[in-house]
Design a protein around this motif. Structure first.
Motif, PDB file in Angstrom:
ATOM      1  N   GLY A   1      66.155 -24.043  75.943  1.00 45.15           N
ATOM      2  CA  GLY A   1      64.803 -23.692  76.320  1.00 45.15           C
ATOM      3  C   GLY A   1      64.061 -24.865  76.915  1.00 45.15           C
ATOM      4  N   THR A   2      62.750 -24.780  76.858  1.00 45.59           N
ATOM      5  CA  THR A   2      61.884 -25.813  77.394  1.00 45.59           C
ATOM      6  C   THR A   2      60.894 -26.237  76.315  1.00 45.59           C
ATOM      7  N   ALA A   3      60.641 -27.520  76.206  1.00 42.59           N
ATOM      8  CA  ALA A   3      59.625 -28.040  75.292  1.00 42.59           C
ATOM      9  C   ALA A   3      58.399 -28.424  76.122  1.00 42.59           C
ATOM     10  N   VAL A   4      57.256 -27.900  75.742  1.00 44.08           N
ATOM     11  CA  VAL A   4      55.996 -28.256  76.384  1.00 44.08           C
ATOM     12  C   VAL A   4      55.227 -29.160  75.427  1.00 44.08           C
ATOM     13  N   LEU A   5      55.079 -30.427  75.795  1.00 48.54           N
ATOM     14  CA  LEU A   5      54.332 -31.397  75.000  1.00 48.54           C
ATOM     15  C   LEU A   5      52.922 -31.481  75.566  1.00 48.54           C
ATOM     16  N   ARG A   6      51.925 -31.349  74.697  1.00 42.97           N
ATOM     17  CA  ARG A   6      50.531 -31.303  75.146  1.00 42.97           C
ATOM     18  C   ARG A   6      49.684 -32.166  74.218  1.00 42.97           C
ATOM     19  N   VAL A   7      48.839 -33.009  74.789  1.00 44.62           N
ATOM     20  CA  VAL A   7      47.951 -33.846  73.995  1.00 44.62           C
ATOM     21  C   VAL A   7      46.512 -33.625  74.459  1.00 44.62           C
ATOM     22  N   GLU A   8      45.618 -33.444  73.483  1.00 42.96           N
ATOM     23  CA  GLU A   8      44.194 -33.290  73.746  1.00 42.96           C
ATOM     24  C   GLU A   8      43.507 -34.560  73.262  1.00 42.96           C
ATOM     25  N   THR A   9      42.752 -35.218  74.128  1.00 43.00           N
ATOM     26  CA  THR A   9      42.229 -36.551  73.849  1.00 43.00           C
ATOM     27  C   THR A   9      40.706 -36.565  73.886  1.00 43.00           C
ATOM     28  N   ALA A  10      40.153 -37.659  73.377  1.00 46.88           N
ATOM     29  CA  ALA A  10      38.721 -37.938  73.474  1.00 46.88           C
ATOM     30  C   ALA A  10      38.539 -39.398  73.853  1.00 46.88           C
ATOM     31  N   ASN A  11      37.498 -39.680  74.641  1.00 44.93           N
ATOM     32  CA  ASN A  11      37.179 -41.058  75.055  1.00 44.93           C
ATOM     33  C   ASN A  11      38.348 -41.728  75.770  1.00 44.93           C
ATOM     34  N   PHE A  12      39.034 -40.952  76.597  1.00 52.14           N
ATOM     35  CA  PHE A  12      40.217 -41.488  77.276  1.00 52.14           C
ATOM     36  C   PHE A  12      40.156 -41.089  78.739  1.00 52.14           C
ATOM     37  N   ASP A  13      40.392 -42.091  79.608  1.00 54.11           N
ATOM     38  CA  ASP A  13      40.272 -41.833  81.041  1.00 54.11           C
ATOM     39  C   ASP A  13      41.570 -41.365  81.688  1.00 54.11           C
ATOM     40  N   GLY A  14      42.654 -41.241  80.909  1.00 60.65           N
ATOM     41  CA  GLY A  14      43.917 -40.744  81.449  1.00 60.65           C
ATOM     42  C   GLY A  14      44.687 -41.751  82.272  1.00 60.65           C
ATOM     43  N   GLU A  15      44.385 -43.029  82.061  1.00 54.17           N
ATOM     44  CA  GLU A  15      45.058 -44.072  82.849  1.00 54.17           C
ATOM     45  C   GLU A  15      46.557 -44.122  82.572  1.00 54.17           C
ATOM     46  N   ASP A  16      46.951 -43.970  81.316  1.00 56.79           N
ATOM     47  CA  ASP A  16      48.361 -44.140  80.962  1.00 56.79           C
ATOM     48  C   ASP A  16      48.677 -43.275  79.736  1.00 56.79           C
ATOM     49  N   VAL A  17      49.306 -42.118  79.970  1.00 58.54           N
ATOM     50  CA  VAL A  17      49.760 -41.229  78.898  1.00 58.54           C
ATOM     51  C   VAL A  17      51.287 -41.281  78.882  1.00 58.54           C
ATOM     52  N   ARG A  18      51.852 -41.513  77.696  1.00 62.01           N
ATOM     53  CA  ARG A  18      53.302 -41.675  77.601  1.00 62.01           C
ATOM     54  C   ARG A  18      53.856 -40.716  76.539  1.00 62.01           C
ATOM     55  N   PHE A  19      54.753 -39.850  76.970  1.00 62.16           N
ATOM     56  CA  PHE A  19      55.427 -38.941  76.060  1.00 62.16           C
ATOM     57  C   PHE A  19      56.823 -39.481  75.753  1.00 62.16           C
ATOM     58  N   TYR A  20      57.270 -39.270  74.525  1.00 64.66           N
ATOM     59  CA  TYR A  20      58.561 -39.799  74.086  1.00 64.66           C
ATOM     60  C   TYR A  20      59.380 -38.710  73.400  1.00 64.66           C
ATOM     61  N   ILE A  21      60.697 -38.747  73.631  1.00 63.33           N
ATOM     62  CA  ILE A  21      61.655 -37.924  72.886  1.00 63.33           C
ATOM     63  C   ILE A  21      62.652 -38.866  72.238  1.00 63.33           C
TER      64      ILE A  21
END
Length: 585
Positions: free
Chosen positions: A114-134
């Protein structure tokens, strides 16, 4: 649970951001350097370096306790809150509001294929660097579909790679902003399979300038990656060209290579095998059309590196009026060494209307020819279709002889490395058989194909077996597992410890073709004439496409099979594409 490899924030940052390095910080602890802060804040930064920015670790690198985020800046117990630090500094710090996998913060088992959908909801963050890990590995930009569905929300959709049942995946996310890194709690999910007897995935090949294609053979390597070969027609030339491709555990095409020929020559792949180092050897033919008729030219065998598809060697051979290579096996002279020789079987085409002959050939580790033997049935065209090698270095080769429209299946046994024919073993299967597949159990030789029933003017799928000790005692059994009456063929067979699996197709009176699988339990096999499968799987017919099958392979570590074939549009058979389908059983 599988061991988790934790990521290092210091290493991840090293090549991405200009910042005070650890040597500067150690010096600045005694002498405050410009731009590196005062004594207390420097010590705090050193502490963050040594402990993964607030995540305490014990000696083996596993998290021991606490929320693995930036230390509480205000002493409030909320790592994402706003407040003053020890130096009286104030400000809004990034925080992770929610981290979800497949829509949940506490998901249940993870389904393979299947497919894994990783989702993060943030506060006070400008989205400069989001890093997902497995499992501690950073998900790179080319490995998933990244998106930001709304402000402060970031997601990635990635295929879930096949793992043994009962193992786990670990998912994590980190927000990086200036010198601040905020990490999520890890989410561990157990691996599970989709519901049994369902399609796990369906894939087609993708080639630039491709207008139609076919798939002839498929196999797995030890890691579970899929390899296949066949042919495609380029729109720019109208010529057929051999292709070989590697696919992920979920049918995603990882690389594809073609064997293009100068006009008027064309090429196609017919068989594929994998060696112990997960390199692949491909067999096929070069041919042309002369006056509208098929005109064979030469066989073609090549070795490709499994990791990237680089061709390591190739050999082109032509005898008689031309030849084709239809089957492969790998012979290891020393079972403890990785060096092997390649066994090739195929067919010579006769000169001046002479009968065709089969052959078996042994190639050295560089592709050069060591020996060749002819397979010849008197007074008939001889066609060799498949081969398999046992642990005693006996090579079993299946095919059929043909006189006019009458066919008769045969199996021969040759000793390696001499290629000497074992005349005491070789056998003929009953008349009207056309054999297309061969496999071995511990005690039996199994062949598949189809049989023409003269009185009923039908062909039936055929599965037949013989003890390895006696080649002349094949017991023929019919597999009417597609709800006859209809023309049927059992094109290929594969086996694991639980099942013998056959793949075939059925033609209907209205011109439809349906693919299907038959599963046989070896312990229930008898020598009677009606050996029926324990169960069969027939996918729902496609309203627009027919499906013709060619080969089958079983994943070495999970309960699923992949079969190759071709999908042809019913209202225009010229619109066709190579296809691979994975079935969970």
């Amino acid at each position: 649970m599988r061991a988790r490899e934790h990521f290092s924030p210091v290493i991840r940052w090293a090549s991405r951001r200009r910042r005070c390095n650890i040597a500067d910080l150690l010096i600045a602890a005694a002498l405050v350097l410009p731009g590196c802060g005062d004594h207390d804040s420097i010590l705090n930064q050193i502490h963050q370096h040594n402990n993964g920015y607030g995540q305490e670790s014990d000696s083996d690198g596993e998290s021991s306790s606490g929320d693995p985020t930036l230390p509480d800046p205000a002493g409030t117990g909320d790592p994402g809150s706003t407040g003053s630090d020890s130096d009286g500094m104030t400000g809004d710090y990034p925080s992770i509001e929610r981290f979800l996998v497949n829509g949940s913060t506490e998901p249940s088992k993870l389904t393979n294929f299947g497919t894994a959908v990783l989702r993060v909801e943030t506060a006070n963050f400008d989205g400069e660097d989001v890093r997902f890990y497995i499992d501690g590995d950073l998900v790179e930009s080319d490995e998933g579909n990244f998106s930001s569905p709304s402000p402060g929300v970031f997601a990635v959709e990635i295929p879930v790679y096949d793992e043994p049942l009962g193992s786990y995946y670990t998912f994590e996310v980190a927000l990086v902003e200036d010198d601040i890194r905020v990490e999520s709690q890890p989410i561990d999910l157990e691996v599970d399979l989709p519901e049994a007897r369902t399609v796990a995935w369906d894939s087609t090949i993708s080639l630039t300038d491709d207008i139609r294609s076919t798939a002839a053979a498929v196999t797995f390597d030890a890691m579970g990656f899929v390899y296949a070969t066949g042919s495609s027609v380029a729109e720019s030339t109208g010529q057929s060209r051999l292709w070989v491709a590697k696919f992920s555990h979920h049918g995603h095409q990882l690389w594809i290579k073609t064997f293009d020929q100068p006009e008027p020559l064309e090429s196609r792949g017919l068989d594929i095998v994998v060696d112990r180092d997960d390199n692949v050897v491909v067999a096929g033919e070069r041919f042309r059309y002369f006056g509208g008729d098929y005109d064979p030219v030469s066989s073609w065998v090549a070795k490709y590196r499994g990791s990237d598809g680089q061709r390591l060697w190739e050999t082109v051979t032509a005898q008689g009026a031309g030849e084709q290579a239809t089957g492969l096996a790998l012979y290891y002279p020393d079972i403890d060494e990785p060096v092997y020789q390649t066994v090739v079987v195929g067919n010579y085409f006769g000169l001046d209307d002479a009968a065709s002959q089969g052959f078996v050939r042994l190639l050295d580790s560089d592709g050069s020819t060591l020996a060749t033997e002819t397979i010849d049935m008197p007074d008939a065209d001889t066609w060799v279709t498949a081969t398999v090698l046992d642990n005693d270095n006996y090579l079993y080769t299946a095919g059929y002889k043909q006189v006019g429209s009458v066919t008769e299946g045969f199996v021969e046994r040759h000793a390696l490395p001499s290629l000497e024919l074992d005349e005491t073993w070789n056998s003929k299967v009953f008349a009207t058989d056309m054999l297309t597949g061969i496999a071995l159990t511990e005690n039996y030789v199994l062949v598949s194909g189809h049989r023409y029933v003269v009185g009923e003017d039908l062909t039936f799928g055929l599965l037949s077996r013989s003890p390895k000790t006696k080649g002349n005692t094949f017991t023929n059994v019919y597999t009417q597992d597609f709800q006859a009456p209809a023309d049927e063929a059992l094109m290929g067979i594969a086996l694991d410890k639980q099942y013998i699996v056959g793949v075939g197709d059925k033609s209907h009176d209205d011109g439809r073709y349906t693919a299907g699988l038959s599963f046989f339990e070896p312990d229930t096999i008898t020598d009677g004439p009606h050996w029926q499968p324990q169960w069969s799987y027939v996918p729902e017919p496609d309203p627009f496409y027919n499906r013709v099958t060619s080969d089958i392979a079983i994943n070495p570590s999970s309960d699923y099979v992949v079969f190759s074939g071709t999908s042809l549009r019913r209202d225009n058979p010229e619109q066709q594409h190579a296809s691979l389908t994975a079935i969970v059983y």
